[in-house]
Motif scaffolding. Structure first.
Motif, PDB file in Angstrom:
ATOM      1  N   TYR A  18      41.021  24.724  34.460  1.00 57.90           N
ATOM      2  CA  TYR A  18      39.622  24.414  34.777  1.00 57.90           C
ATOM      3  C   TYR A  18      38.729  25.634  34.591  1.00 57.90           C
ATOM      4  O   TYR A  18      37.559  25.506  34.284  1.00 57.90           O
ATOM      5  N   GLY A  19      39.276  26.819  34.801  1.00 62.63           N
ATOM      6  CA  GLY A  19      38.538  28.052  34.554  1.00 62.63           C
ATOM      7  C   GLY A  19      37.784  28.577  35.757  1.00 62.63           C
ATOM      8  O   GLY A  19      37.714  27.941  36.803  1.00 62.63           O
ATOM      9  N   LEU A  39      44.335  26.249  45.415  1.00 57.37           N
ATOM     10  CA  LEU A  39      43.554  27.019  46.384  1.00 57.37           C
ATOM     11  C   LEU A  39      43.638  28.518  46.105  1.00 57.37           C
ATOM     12  O   LEU A  39      42.613  29.206  46.027  1.00 57.37           O
ATOM     13  N   ASN A  40      44.840  29.022  45.928  1.00 59.08           N
ATOM     14  CA  ASN A  40      44.991  30.464  45.714  1.00 59.08           C
ATOM     15  C   ASN A  40      44.418  30.912  44.375  1.00 59.08           C
ATOM     16  O   ASN A  40      43.810  31.982  44.286  1.00 59.08           O
ATOM     17  N   GLN A  41      44.574  30.095  43.336  1.00 60.12           N
ATOM     18  CA  GLN A  41      43.995  30.457  42.042  1.00 60.12           C
ATOM     19  C   GLN A  41      42.472  30.412  42.105  1.00 60.12           C
ATOM     20  O   GLN A  41      41.794  31.269  41.535  1.00 60.12           O
ATOM     21  N   ALA A  42      41.929  29.434  42.813  1.00 56.52           N
ATOM     22  CA  ALA A  42      40.469  29.360  42.982  1.00 56.52           C
ATOM     23  C   ALA A  42      39.963  30.623  43.676  1.00 56.52           C
ATOM     24  O   ALA A  42      38.942  31.192  43.280  1.00 56.52           O
ATOM     25  N   ARG A  43      40.679  31.061  44.699  1.00 51.93           N
ATOM     26  CA  ARG A  43      40.304  32.307  45.383  1.00 51.93           C
ATOM     27  C   ARG A  43      40.359  33.495  44.435  1.00 51.93           C
ATOM     28  O   ARG A  43      39.487  34.357  44.462  1.00 51.93           O
ATOM     29  N   ASP A  44      41.419  33.548  43.623  1.00 48.90           N
ATOM     30  CA  ASP A  44      41.538  34.647  42.655  1.00 48.90           C
ATOM     31  C   ASP A  44      40.354  34.662  41.691  1.00 48.90           C
ATOM     32  O   ASP A  44      39.959  35.720  41.204  1.00 48.90           O
ATOM     33  N   GLY A  46      37.431  33.944  42.605  1.00 47.36           N
ATOM     34  CA  GLY A  46      36.249  34.253  43.397  1.00 47.36           C
ATOM     35  C   GLY A  46      35.518  33.026  43.910  1.00 47.36           C
ATOM     36  O   GLY A  46      34.395  33.132  44.407  1.00 47.36           O
ATOM     37  N   LEU A  47      36.145  31.860  43.802  1.00 47.71           N
ATOM     38  CA  LEU A  47      35.528  30.631  44.299  1.00 47.71           C
ATOM     39  C   LEU A  47      35.782  30.488  45.794  1.00 47.71           C
ATOM     40  O   LEU A  47      36.818  30.920  46.303  1.00 47.71           O
ATOM     41  N   THR A  48      34.846  29.872  46.481  1.00 46.51           N
ATOM     42  CA  THR A  48      34.980  29.615  47.908  1.00 46.51           C
ATOM     43  C   THR A  48      35.239  28.130  48.121  1.00 46.51           C
ATOM     44  O   THR A  48      34.482  27.290  47.639  1.00 46.51           O
ATOM     45  N   VAL A  49      36.316  27.840  48.828  1.00 48.07           N
ATOM     46  CA  VAL A  49      36.661  26.455  49.163  1.00 48.07           C
ATOM     47  C   VAL A  49      36.218  26.219  50.597  1.00 48.07           C
ATOM     48  O   VAL A  49      36.540  27.008  51.473  1.00 48.07           O
ATOM     49  N   PRO A  50      35.424  25.197  50.879  1.00 44.12           N
ATOM     50  CA  PRO A  50      35.029  24.092  50.020  1.00 44.12           C
ATOM     51  C   PRO A  50      33.640  24.233  49.390  1.00 44.12           C
ATOM     52  O   PRO A  50      33.192  23.301  48.725  1.00 44.12           O
TER      53      PRO A  50
END
Length: 115
Positions: A18-19, A39-44, A46-50
């Motif tokens: 997804y990038g 979740l962990n890749q999104a954090r890597d 720099g994305l914030t969940v949710p």
């Protein structure tokens, strides 16, 4: 839709596909482990969940409560599934498949979008 199995690594790979600037607002992962990989890749990235991305898992094991933010999930009873499977195997008569109930458990990984 991203191909893969139900593993942590597959979740990471799906999120990488997804990038860093995903064109999706939410991901439904096929398992709790895959959701943790997302979740962990999104954090890597720099994305914030949710806030930047909502994540929902399918399984609803204790793993959903052990990560931060806690993962929302489509939860199913593995015990009930096992009982239904044993009943199918031990019954001499052919029976239609038994559907076990699911529940949606909302935790911290999903943001509701208002119109």
């Amino acid at each position: 839709i991203q191909p893969g199995d139900y593993s942590y690594v597959a979740g990471q790979a799906a999120m990488r596909a997804y990038g860093q600037v995903p064109q999706v607002t939410a991901v439904l992962a096929g398992s709790d482990m895959a959701a943790i990989g997302v979740l962990n890749q999104a954090r890597d990235f720099g994305l914030t969940v949710p806030h930047d991305l909502s994540i929902m898992a399918i399984d609803g094991t204790e793993l959903c409560e052990l990560v931060q933010p806690q993962l929302s999930s489509v939860s199913q009873s593995f015990y009930d599934m096992g009982v239904a499977g044993v009943e199918q195997l031990t019954t001499a008569q052919q029976q239609p498949p038994k559907i076990t109930p699911i529940t949606v458990v909302t935790r911290e990984s999903v943001r509701f979008i208002e119109n």
